[in-house]
Design a protein around this motif. Structure first.
Motif, mmCIF file in Angstrom:
data_model
loop_
_atom_site.group_PDB
_atom_site.id
_atom_site.type_symbol
_atom_site.label_atom_id
_atom_site.label_comp_id
_atom_site.label_asym_id
_atom_site.label_seq_id
_atom_site.Cartn_x
_atom_site.Cartn_y
_atom_site.Cartn_z
ATOM 1 N N SER A 16 0.608 -1.652 0.261
ATOM 2 C CA SER A 16 0.155 0.027 0.355
ATOM 3 C C SER A 16 0.595 1.406 0.186
ATOM 4 C CB SER A 16 -0.834 0.143 1.117
ATOM 5 O OG SER A 16 -0.054 0.307 2.111
ATOM 6 N N ASP A 17 2.217 0.590 1.132
ATOM 7 C CA ASP A 17 2.578 2.458 1.023
ATOM 8 C C ASP A 17 3.614 2.634 -0.620
ATOM 9 O OD1 ASP A 17 4.736 4.314 2.804
ATOM 10 O OD2 ASP A 17 6.254 2.908 1.434
ATOM 11 N N PHE A 18 3.912 1.816 -1.354
ATOM 12 C CA PHE A 18 4.766 2.352 -2.446
ATOM 13 C C PHE A 18 3.763 3.092 -3.065
ATOM 14 C CE2 PHE A 18 5.139 -2.429 -3.147
ATOM 15 C CZ PHE A 18 4.355 -3.039 -4.959
ATOM 16 N N TYR B 9 6.131 3.606 -7.948
ATOM 17 C CA TYR B 9 7.253 2.976 -9.745
ATOM 18 C C TYR B 9 6.176 3.208 -10.610
ATOM 19 C CZ TYR B 9 9.052 -0.123 -6.090
ATOM 20 O OH TYR B 9 10.100 -0.279 -5.368
ATOM 21 N N PRO B 10 6.805 4.882 -10.856
ATOM 22 C CA PRO B 10 5.487 5.650 -11.949
ATOM 23 C C PRO B 10 5.845 4.691 -13.055
ATOM 24 C CG PRO B 10 7.707 6.187 -12.145
ATOM 25 C CD PRO B 10 7.849 5.618 -11.341
ATOM 26 N N HIS B 11 5.799 3.653 -13.446
ATOM 27 C CA HIS B 11 5.468 2.987 -14.823
ATOM 28 C C HIS B 11 5.395 2.013 -14.234
ATOM 29 C CE1 HIS B 11 8.614 5.841 -17.378
ATOM 30 N NE2 HIS B 11 8.712 5.393 -16.034
ATOM 31 N N LEU B 12 3.751 1.352 -13.170
ATOM 32 C CA LEU B 12 3.803 0.397 -13.247
ATOM 33 C C LEU B 12 1.672 0.657 -13.579
ATOM 34 C CD1 LEU B 12 3.525 -2.029 -11.513
ATOM 35 C CD2 LEU B 12 3.333 -0.877 -9.025
ATOM 36 N N ARG B 13 1.667 -0.304 -13.680
ATOM 37 C CA ARG B 13 0.389 -0.330 -14.515
ATOM 38 C C ARG B 13 -0.515 -1.477 -13.837
ATOM 39 N NH1 ARG B 13 -1.255 1.294 -19.312
ATOM 40 N NH2 ARG B 13 0.525 3.369 -20.267
ATOM 41 N N MET C 251 -2.297 -13.969 4.258
ATOM 42 C CA MET C 251 -4.191 -13.464 3.809
ATOM 43 C C MET C 251 -4.248 -12.078 5.243
ATOM 44 S SD MET C 251 -5.597 -15.068 1.511
ATOM 45 C CE MET C 251 -7.957 -14.763 2.629
ATOM 46 N N LEU C 252 -3.684 -11.944 6.119
ATOM 47 C CA LEU C 252 -4.148 -10.868 7.076
ATOM 48 C C LEU C 252 -3.221 -10.040 6.189
ATOM 49 C CD1 LEU C 252 -3.406 -12.884 10.557
ATOM 50 C CD2 LEU C 252 -4.826 -12.102 9.843
ATOM 51 N N ASN C 253 -2.053 -9.773 5.800
ATOM 52 C CA ASN C 253 -1.090 -8.707 5.663
ATOM 53 C C ASN C 253 -2.039 -8.272 3.944
ATOM 54 O OD1 ASN C 253 1.576 -7.063 5.366
ATOM 55 N ND2 ASN C 253 1.605 -8.002 3.506
ATOM 56 N N LEU C 254 -2.089 -8.874 3.518
ATOM 57 C CA LEU C 254 -2.823 -9.416 2.566
ATOM 58 C C LEU C 254 -4.620 -7.802 2.698
ATOM 59 C CD1 LEU C 254 -3.628 -8.860 -1.043
ATOM 60 C CD2 LEU C 254 -5.484 -10.771 0.176
ATOM 61 N N GLN C 255 -5.190 -8.013 3.485
ATOM 62 C CA GLN C 255 -6.251 -7.174 4.165
ATOM 63 C C GLN C 255 -5.645 -6.075 4.676
ATOM 64 O OE1 GLN C 255 -8.605 -9.319 7.580
ATOM 65 N NE2 GLN C 255 -9.971 -7.708 6.962
ATOM 66 N N LYS C 256 -4.453 -6.127 5.455
ATOM 67 C CA LYS C 256 -3.620 -4.726 5.199
ATOM 68 C C LYS C 256 -3.233 -4.025 4.531
ATOM 69 C CE LYS C 256 0.254 -3.647 7.786
ATOM 70 N NZ LYS C 256 1.011 -2.987 6.399
ATOM 71 N N ASN C 257 -2.926 -4.570 4.171
ATOM 72 C CA ASN C 257 -2.640 -3.377 2.240
ATOM 73 C C ASN C 257 -4.240 -3.367 1.629
ATOM 74 O OD1 ASN C 257 0.277 -3.456 1.906
ATOM 75 N ND2 ASN C 257 0.398 -5.087 2.307
ATOM 76 N N PHE C 258 -4.800 -4.053 1.389
ATOM 77 C CA PHE C 258 -5.755 -3.194 0.970
ATOM 78 C C PHE C 258 -6.435 -2.373 1.964
ATOM 79 C CE2 PHE C 258 -6.243 -6.870 -2.475
ATOM 80 C CZ PHE C 258 -6.356 -5.782 -4.045
#
Length: 351
Positions: free
Chosen positions: A41-43, A49-53, A72-79
């Protein structure tokens, strides 16, 4: 000749689209990261990464056995953090790349979907080792999610298993897979190829001066996949393993090799590529831009005005354009141009 104003309107800047035909060509280099990555989530919010599509968050091979719960817990945290940033106006959802989750098995799809506060942040799922044994259950689960979803949740199956590579049954297997996919075509963004998995089967690996097409036993598999699928689906090219060496950024062998392989990808009917490092993204997106000559020829073919002839000289005057023969090529060229732009250097040379 196309007027300069038309060309200037074409930009390489990332702009999300809901147009299905355009979306299939808009993913560029899809970059993988393990679901354990706590800084996703931070990046994304900082646009590091400006070219990230497009981004693939992996719950499969990148996750060690026994660590699925933590992933899964970390995935939820990022979302959750992405959702909070959108609600706070820190970033617009329209500025985020397309986000996919590579699941390990079909039941993870519902688990992932249920934990995301803003489902519209999820573009879709990636199905690993997709073949005749698991295709139907993956696709049924995808359809079930879409029955209740407000936005379409797409999928990208990866062909990479032995049942696909085995030459004794390959055409039958690929044909059966396509038949199953055809019932869910509106959800399928592209067909992906696990080039490294196929290389591993035969114990081979390309050097930085090679391309995947130099490994004939693997290129044969790719050719059959393109033959079966590419008339109706976008087929994405295998990953390129080499990237920028931080200790020697002047060494361009990795990017030269990547450019060479992308040129052969496109020549062989594949589009898009998996990225293993952020340094690859700008190269991939740049190589997906179209030449000025191709752009003008495509426009001429699709806007044909001669009522007597169906053949003419190209824009540059050194090749033949046929209205009936080059139509499908021309359509793809214009989609690419609208997403990735037209080669500025070549354009300036002509002007």
């Amino acid at each position: 000749m196309v007027n300069r104003k038309t060309l200037d309107c074409i930009s390489k800047e990332f702009i999300r689209t809901e147009d299905f035909e355009k979306l299939k060509y808009s993913l560029g280099g899809i970059m993988y990261t393990p679901a354990h990555n706590s800084k996703i989530s931070d990046f994304l919010i900082r646009k590091k990464y400006p070219h990230l599509r497009s981004l693939a968050i992996c719950l499969e091979d990148a996750i060690a056995d026994g660590s699925e719960k933590e992933a899964m817990l970390n995935l939820q945290k990022n979302f959750d953090e992405l959702s909070d940033a959108v609600d706070a106006g820190i970033i617009s959802a329209e500025k985020l790349p397309y986000i996919f989750v590579r699941v390990k098995y079909h039941k993870q799809m519902e688990q992932v979907y249920s934990l995301i506060k803003k489902p519209e942040l999820l573009t879709g799922f990636i199905f690993p080792k997709f073949d005749i044994h698991n295709a139907q259950i993956f696709l049924k689960s995808l359809s079930d999610i879409n029955q209740s979803a407000d936005n379409i949740i797409y999928a990208m199956p990866i062909l990479e298993s032995t049942v696909v590579s085995d030459i004794r049954n390959r055409i039958f297997v690929l044909s059966e897979i396509k038949t199953m996919l055809d019932n869910y075509k509106k959800y399928i963004l592209n067909i992906r190829i696990g080039g490294n998995d196929f290389c591993n089967k035969f114990g081979v690996r390309r050097k930085i001066t090679d391309s995947i097409y130099d490994i004939h036993v693997v290129s044969g598999i790719i050719s059959d996949i393109v033959n079966i699928f590419s008339e109706e689906y976008v087929v994405s090219a295998p990953v390129w393993e080499y990237f920028e060496n931080a200790d020697d950024p002047s060494d361009t062998a990795w990017s030269d090799g990547l450019k060479n392989e992308i040129s052969k990808d496109i020549l062989n009917g594949l589009f898009g590529k998996t990225a293993v490092h952020p340094s690859q993204l700008a190269v991939i997106n740049s190589e997906l831009a179209v030449s000025y000559q191709d752009y003008n020829d495509a426009l001429g073919i699709l806007r044909w005005q001669d009522s007597d002839l169906a053949v003419s000289k190209s824009f540059s005057g050194n090749r033949m354009n046929e209205q009936k023969v080059h139509g499908n090529w021309a359509k793809k060229i214009l989609i690419r141009a609208s997403v990735y732009g037209v080669d500025d250097i070549e354009r300036k040379e002509y002007n």
